[in-house]
Design a protein around this motif. Structure first.
Motif, mmCIF file in Angstrom:
data_model
loop_
_atom_site.group_PDB
_atom_site.id
_atom_site.type_symbol
_atom_site.label_atom_id
_atom_site.label_comp_id
_atom_site.label_asym_id
_atom_site.label_seq_id
_atom_site.Cartn_x
_atom_site.Cartn_y
_atom_site.Cartn_z
ATOM 1 N N LEU A 1 6.596 -45.583 -34.561
ATOM 2 C CA LEU A 1 6.670 -44.928 -36.180
ATOM 3 C C LEU A 1 5.379 -44.804 -36.662
ATOM 4 C CD1 LEU A 1 8.366 -43.774 -38.425
ATOM 5 C CD2 LEU A 1 8.733 -46.197 -39.055
ATOM 6 N N ILE A 2 4.690 -45.785 -36.701
ATOM 7 C CA ILE A 2 2.959 -45.811 -37.064
ATOM 8 C C ILE A 2 2.386 -44.453 -36.230
ATOM 9 C CG2 ILE A 2 1.056 -47.001 -37.174
ATOM 10 C CD1 ILE A 2 2.472 -49.649 -37.369
ATOM 11 N N ALA A 3 2.651 -44.290 -34.968
ATOM 12 C CA ALA A 3 1.811 -43.504 -34.542
ATOM 13 C C ALA A 3 2.414 -42.139 -34.962
ATOM 14 C CB ALA A 3 2.070 -43.301 -32.820
ATOM 15 N N LEU A 4 3.551 -41.626 -35.157
ATOM 16 C CA LEU A 4 4.334 -40.398 -35.578
ATOM 17 C C LEU A 4 3.801 -40.368 -37.172
ATOM 18 C CD1 LEU A 4 7.980 -40.621 -34.548
ATOM 19 C CD2 LEU A 4 6.024 -39.306 -33.779
ATOM 20 N N CYS A 5 3.835 -41.327 -37.949
ATOM 21 C CA CYS A 5 3.189 -41.334 -39.475
ATOM 22 C C CYS A 5 1.438 -40.655 -39.363
ATOM 23 C CB CYS A 5 3.467 -42.449 -40.096
ATOM 24 S SG CYS A 5 5.198 -42.909 -40.444
ATOM 25 N N VAL A 6 0.904 -41.378 -38.506
ATOM 26 C CA VAL A 6 -0.401 -41.022 -38.447
ATOM 27 C C VAL A 6 -0.621 -39.501 -37.750
ATOM 28 C CG1 VAL A 6 -2.705 -41.335 -37.824
ATOM 29 C CG2 VAL A 6 -1.203 -43.339 -38.357
ATOM 30 N N LEU B 1 1.428 -36.917 -37.562
ATOM 31 C CA LEU B 1 2.399 -35.757 -38.039
ATOM 32 C C LEU B 1 1.918 -35.642 -39.700
ATOM 33 C CD1 LEU B 1 5.642 -36.520 -36.283
ATOM 34 C CD2 LEU B 1 4.011 -34.848 -35.706
ATOM 35 N N GLU B 2 2.177 -34.355 -40.080
ATOM 36 C CA GLU B 2 2.447 -34.105 -41.197
ATOM 37 C C GLU B 2 3.846 -33.709 -41.572
ATOM 38 O OE1 GLU B 2 -0.337 -31.285 -43.004
ATOM 39 O OE2 GLU B 2 -1.965 -32.115 -42.016
ATOM 40 N N ARG B 3 4.542 -34.010 -42.792
ATOM 41 C CA ARG B 3 5.707 -33.632 -43.089
ATOM 42 C C ARG B 3 6.296 -32.352 -42.681
ATOM 43 N NH1 ARG B 3 7.993 -37.997 -45.152
ATOM 44 N NH2 ARG B 3 10.047 -37.071 -45.656
ATOM 45 N N GLY B 4 7.139 -32.333 -41.833
ATOM 46 C CA GLY B 4 7.951 -31.034 -41.166
ATOM 47 C C GLY B 4 7.177 -30.621 -40.135
ATOM 48 N N ASP B 5 6.233 -31.230 -39.364
ATOM 49 C CA ASP B 5 5.676 -30.956 -38.275
ATOM 50 C C ASP B 5 6.845 -31.331 -36.960
ATOM 51 O OD1 ASP B 5 3.156 -30.076 -39.066
ATOM 52 O OD2 ASP B 5 2.217 -31.873 -38.739
ATOM 53 N N ARG B 6 6.684 -30.532 -36.003
ATOM 54 C CA ARG B 6 7.641 -30.805 -34.963
ATOM 55 C C ARG B 6 7.080 -31.511 -33.759
ATOM 56 N NH1 ARG B 6 10.819 -25.915 -32.365
ATOM 57 N NH2 ARG B 6 8.749 -25.051 -31.798
ATOM 58 N N PHE B 7 7.759 -32.500 -33.242
ATOM 59 C CA PHE B 7 7.118 -33.149 -32.147
ATOM 60 C C PHE B 7 8.033 -32.849 -30.756
ATOM 61 C CE2 PHE B 7 9.732 -36.459 -34.154
ATOM 62 C CZ PHE B 7 10.538 -37.076 -33.026
ATOM 63 N N ALA C 1 12.328 -38.854 -38.423
ATOM 64 C CA ALA C 1 12.659 -37.970 -39.438
ATOM 65 C C ALA C 1 12.801 -38.436 -40.483
ATOM 66 C CB ALA C 1 13.875 -37.160 -39.131
ATOM 67 N N TRP C 2 13.105 -39.611 -40.699
ATOM 68 C CA TRP C 2 13.244 -40.158 -42.186
ATOM 69 C C TRP C 2 12.060 -40.524 -42.787
ATOM 70 C CZ3 TRP C 2 14.625 -45.943 -43.045
ATOM 71 C CH2 TRP C 2 14.929 -45.895 -44.427
ATOM 72 N N LEU C 3 11.213 -41.218 -41.999
ATOM 73 C CA LEU C 3 9.813 -41.880 -42.680
ATOM 74 C C LEU C 3 8.785 -40.955 -42.103
ATOM 75 C CD1 LEU C 3 10.518 -45.522 -42.216
ATOM 76 C CD2 LEU C 3 10.688 -44.291 -44.100
ATOM 77 N N ALA C 4 8.690 -40.444 -40.786
ATOM 78 C CA ALA C 4 7.495 -39.889 -40.478
ATOM 79 C C ALA C 4 7.656 -38.458 -40.822
ATOM 80 C CB ALA C 4 7.251 -40.135 -39.035
ATOM 81 N N GLY C 5 8.873 -37.920 -41.155
ATOM 82 C CA GLY C 5 8.875 -36.615 -41.556
ATOM 83 C C GLY C 5 8.776 -35.356 -40.515
ATOM 84 N N GLY C 6 9.171 -35.986 -39.024
ATOM 85 C CA GLY C 6 8.856 -35.210 -38.086
ATOM 86 C C GLY C 6 10.265 -34.411 -37.440
#
Length: 350
Positions: free
Chosen positions: A71-76, A78-84, A101-106
């Motif tokens: 989750l930390i990796a995703l948060c760093v 990604l910007e909200r709405g980015d796709r992974f 999706a909930w916290l990282a916004g991916g």
């Protein structure tokens, strides 16, 4: 580690059920500690530096769990709405409570297993990435890989195939995060250093409590700037641990035991071969996960539990994982708990 006393269940639910032995507990009791949130913990720092060395990264950060590390990796990244992108049924997609999706916004996109169980191909990555388009189109930012792939049965991605995937991702403008919760298993199975399996990834998460016997903890590794930002996000998520050296000491002992994972792999093959001899459909596991296709997984799990073998149901069958607290005798005992499918269909309701 020792197997359970006679009469206790053989616990094959996960390699996270292991318990620290006397040597690990002694190391935890004697650990030199400090306040890791304020000015650092020496034992924690020693563990982080050792993981960074083993993975070939600039720095590393201890986290309470692999899910938090991912989750930390995703948060760093990604910007909200980015796709992974991630392989279909990856842990980060299906087993982390939707925090991507909930916290990282991916926005996740699953990639098919066109290169084998759990494995996408480089062309899958290239085709999946959106190029151009209007400002409101999805923006692809990150590829998340998993080695070994849990839901595919602990399958391994070798260094050459891993590098082809990371190269395709970077060519498409993506960053790469590797969920290496069982990267140690992959390294032992292939006989290569862990750094060979992390090469090309921008960030890597490895777990110390799966198979290595530590009671808790994972480590998130990457560049110096990434780790600095990851430390901030860890604090946001409540993952800062004060005298964390007590836990890091267990991780340092765990790292001394990586090579013994080969024994777990041998036991998994023994389990699969024994089930095959009794008429069950199995494939030879690459690491320590055995997947058994059955018609009614939950019923089968209940039948086995009544016979003293603990397992986990999946969408397509039953999952069993060998680990340091399961002996050869335990494996043979588990095999004997399975009746021949034709004699008593444990996978079907009567």
């Amino acid at each position: 580690m020792t197997s359970p006393p006679a009469g206790l269940p053989v616990d094959l639910r996960s390699d996270t059920v292991t318990r620290p032995d006397a040597r690990m507990r002694e190391a935890m009791a004697r650990a030199e500690v400090g306040d890791d949130v304020l000015d650092g913990d020496p034992t924690m720092r020693a563990l982080e530096e050792e993981i960074a060395r083993l993975l070939g990264t600039e720095d590393a950060l201890w986290v309470p769990s692999g899910s938090m590390g991912n989750l930390i990796a995703l948060c760093v990244h990604l910007e909200r709405g980015d796709r992974f992108l991630a392989p279909d049924r990856a842990h980060i997609l299906d087993h982390e409570v939707g925090t991507a999706a909930w916290l990282a916004g991916g926005m996740p996109r699953a990639l098919p297993w066109t290169a084998g169980p759990g494995a996408p191909s480089p062309s899958d990555i290239t085709r999946a990435v959106a190029h151009g388009g209007p400002y409101f189109a999805l923006r692809d930012r990150l590829l998340c890989l998993e080695n070994t792939h849990n839901a595919a049965g602990g399958t391994v991605t070798a260094p050459r195939e891993h590098r082809r995937l990371t190269d395709a991702a970077h060519d498409a403008g993506l960053l790469v995060h590797l969920d290496g919760a069982r990267l140690w298993n992959a390294a032992v199975a292939l006989g290569v250093p862990p750094a060979d399996l992390a090469e090309g990834a921008d960030t890597v998460q490895v777990c110390l409590s799966k198979g290595l016997g530590a009671p808790v903890g994972s480590v998130l590794a990457g560049g110096t700037e990434f780790v600095r930002e990851a430390r901030r996000v860890r604090k946001m998520l409540g993952g800062g641990v004060r005298q964390g050296g007590v836990l890091a000491a267990a991780g340092l002992v765990a790292l001394e035991r990586v090579e013994r994972l080969a024994e777990d792999h041998d036991h998994a093959r023994l389990l699969a071969a024994g089930l095959a001899e009794r008429g069950w459909e199995t494939t030879t596991p690459q690491t320590n996960i055995v997947m058994l296709p059955v018609d009614d997984p939950r019923h089968t799990v209940a039948v086995l539990a009544a016979r003293g073998v603990l397992t986990v149901p999946t969408d397509a069958g039953v999952r069993m994982i060998t680990h340091c607290d399961v002996s050869r005798h335990d494996v043979l005992r588990a095999v004997e708990s399975f009746p021949p499918p034709g004699a008593r269909p444990a996978g079907r309701r009567p």
